[in-house]
Scaffold this active site. Structure first.
Site, PDB file in Angstrom:
ATOM      1  N   ARG A 229       1.183  12.604  -8.266  1.00  0.00           N
ATOM      2  CA  ARG A 229       1.646  11.214  -8.122  1.00  0.00           C
ATOM      3  C   ARG A 229       3.043  11.002  -8.690  1.00  0.00           C
ATOM      4  NH1 ARG A 229      -2.680   8.135  -6.542  1.00  0.00           N
ATOM      5  NH2 ARG A 229      -4.690   8.581  -7.498  1.00  0.00           N
TER       6      ARG A 229
ATOM      7  N   ASP B 275      -3.461   5.284   7.054  1.00  0.00           N
ATOM      8  CA  ASP B 275      -3.831   6.497   7.797  1.00  0.00           C
ATOM      9  C   ASP B 275      -4.660   6.041   9.004  1.00  0.00           C
ATOM     10  OD1 ASP B 275      -4.489   9.128   8.439  1.00  0.00           O
ATOM     11  OD2 ASP B 275      -5.802   9.436   6.736  1.00  0.00           O
TER      12      ASP B 275
ATOM     13  N   GLU C 206       0.841  -1.220   0.000  1.00  0.00           N
ATOM     14  CA  GLU C 206       0.000   0.000   0.000  1.00  0.00           C
ATOM     15  C   GLU C 206       0.864   1.253   0.000  1.00  0.00           C
ATOM     16  OE1 GLU C 206      -2.467   1.632  -0.469  1.00  0.00           O
ATOM     17  OE2 GLU C 206      -4.316   0.877   0.386  1.00  0.00           O
TER      18      GLU C 206
HETATM   19  P1  5GP Z   1      -7.233   5.023   5.704  1.00  0.00           P
HETATM   20  O1  5GP Z   1      -8.349   4.148   5.272  1.00  0.00           O
HETATM   21  O2  5GP Z   1      -6.058   4.278   6.305  1.00  0.00           O
HETATM   22  O3  5GP Z   1      -7.697   6.142   6.601  1.00  0.00           O
HETATM   23  O4  5GP Z   1      -6.716   5.800   4.448  1.00  0.00           O
HETATM   24  C1  5GP Z   1      -6.136   5.171   3.419  1.00  0.00           C
HETATM   25  C2  5GP Z   1      -6.248   5.949   2.140  1.00  0.00           C
HETATM   26  O5  5GP Z   1      -6.462   7.366   2.341  1.00  0.00           O
HETATM   27  C3  5GP Z   1      -4.929   5.854   1.419  1.00  0.00           C
HETATM   28  O6  5GP Z   1      -4.866   4.680   0.634  1.00  0.00           O
HETATM   29  C4  5GP Z   1      -4.914   7.137   0.626  1.00  0.00           C
HETATM   30  O7  5GP Z   1      -5.608   6.946  -0.584  1.00  0.00           O
HETATM   31  C5  5GP Z   1      -5.667   8.127   1.476  1.00  0.00           C
HETATM   32  N1  5GP Z   1      -4.770   8.971   2.269  1.00  0.00           N
HETATM   33  C6  5GP Z   1      -4.625   8.989   3.616  1.00  0.00           C
HETATM   34  N2  5GP Z   1      -3.719   9.904   4.004  1.00  0.00           N
HETATM   35  C7  5GP Z   1      -3.267  10.497   2.863  1.00  0.00           C
HETATM   36  C8  5GP Z   1      -2.296  11.533   2.597  1.00  0.00           C
HETATM   37  O8  5GP Z   1      -1.643  12.119   3.479  1.00  0.00           O
HETATM   38  N3  5GP Z   1      -2.099  11.851   1.284  1.00  0.00           N
HETATM   39  C9  5GP Z   1      -2.773  11.246   0.259  1.00  0.00           C
HETATM   40  N4  5GP Z   1      -2.484  11.638  -0.968  1.00  0.00           N
HETATM   41  N5  5GP Z   1      -3.690  10.265   0.475  1.00  0.00           N
HETATM   42  C10 5GP Z   1      -3.927   9.893   1.767  1.00  0.00           C
END
Ligand code: 5GP
Length: 178
Positions: A168, A106, A102
């Protein structure tokens, strides 16, 4: 300090390509040791992991399969937010050692959903690798086996990660300016 603008936001350079490369080297070495007799299947999650996956897989020097999936952006809601589904998985993972690759963990909600859906297919084990982890934002109890870099809870772009589709292709990681 290098500052860039993407759409309506400004970002400062945060992690250079050299630091990223060193961090990927370390986890690739560890994976190559740990997984040498396990015939792993690496499942890379597009789009965000494409650059990390490419650098990582060049450095993993053991027999391994590499495949790519996507998570649908939204198929419903639950208490933890958007429900996402894996699509594009062609391989039979039953009895296999699977490594999820991955871009960032987050809250861990996305990873939790991915693990639940893959575990339903009876793999031998699932290990998790991520380029980035935000420990302060994590709310889910998910395995975090191979984390390249830990970062504070702020929005980042570059090295595969986007802001509204852009950024990206940046070879370094940038952090949003508040
Ligand atoms: P989670 O489900 O763990 O909260 O978030 C995962 C997804 O949120 C990641 O795969 C990504 O797409 C997006 N995401 C979370 N934090 C960031 C960040 O700081 N920058 C970007 N570009 N995407 C993030």
């Amino acid at each position: 300090m290098k500052r860039i603008t993407i759409k309506d936001k400004e970002f400062d350079i945060f992690i250079t390509r050299e630091v990223i490369a060193d961090a990927i080297d370390k986890i690739a070495t560890k994976m190559s040791e740990d997984l040498k007799d396990r015939n792993p299947l690496f499942i890379c999650v597009l789009n965000g992991s494409f650059m990390f996956a490419s650098e990582l897989m060049k450095r993993v020097n053991i027999p391994a399969e590499v495949s790519f999936v996507k998570m649908s952006s939204y198929v419903g809601t639950s208490s933890t937010g958007a429900v996402k589904e894996i699509y594009g998985l062609q391989e039979d993972i039953s009895g296999r050692t699977v490594v999820i690759v991955e871009d960032i963990v987050d809250t861990g909600n996305t990873m939790k959903q991915m693990l639940d859906q893959l575990n339903a297919k009876n793999p031998k084990e699932i290990l998790v690798s991520s380029l980035l982890l935000k420990p302060e934002a994590l709310v889910q109890d998910v395995p975090l086996n191979y984390i390249a870099l830990e970062i504070p809870d702020a929005f980042v772009v570059g090295y595969g990660l986007d802001y509204d589709g852009y950024g990206r292709n940046l070879p370094d990681i940038y952090q949003v300016v508040d």
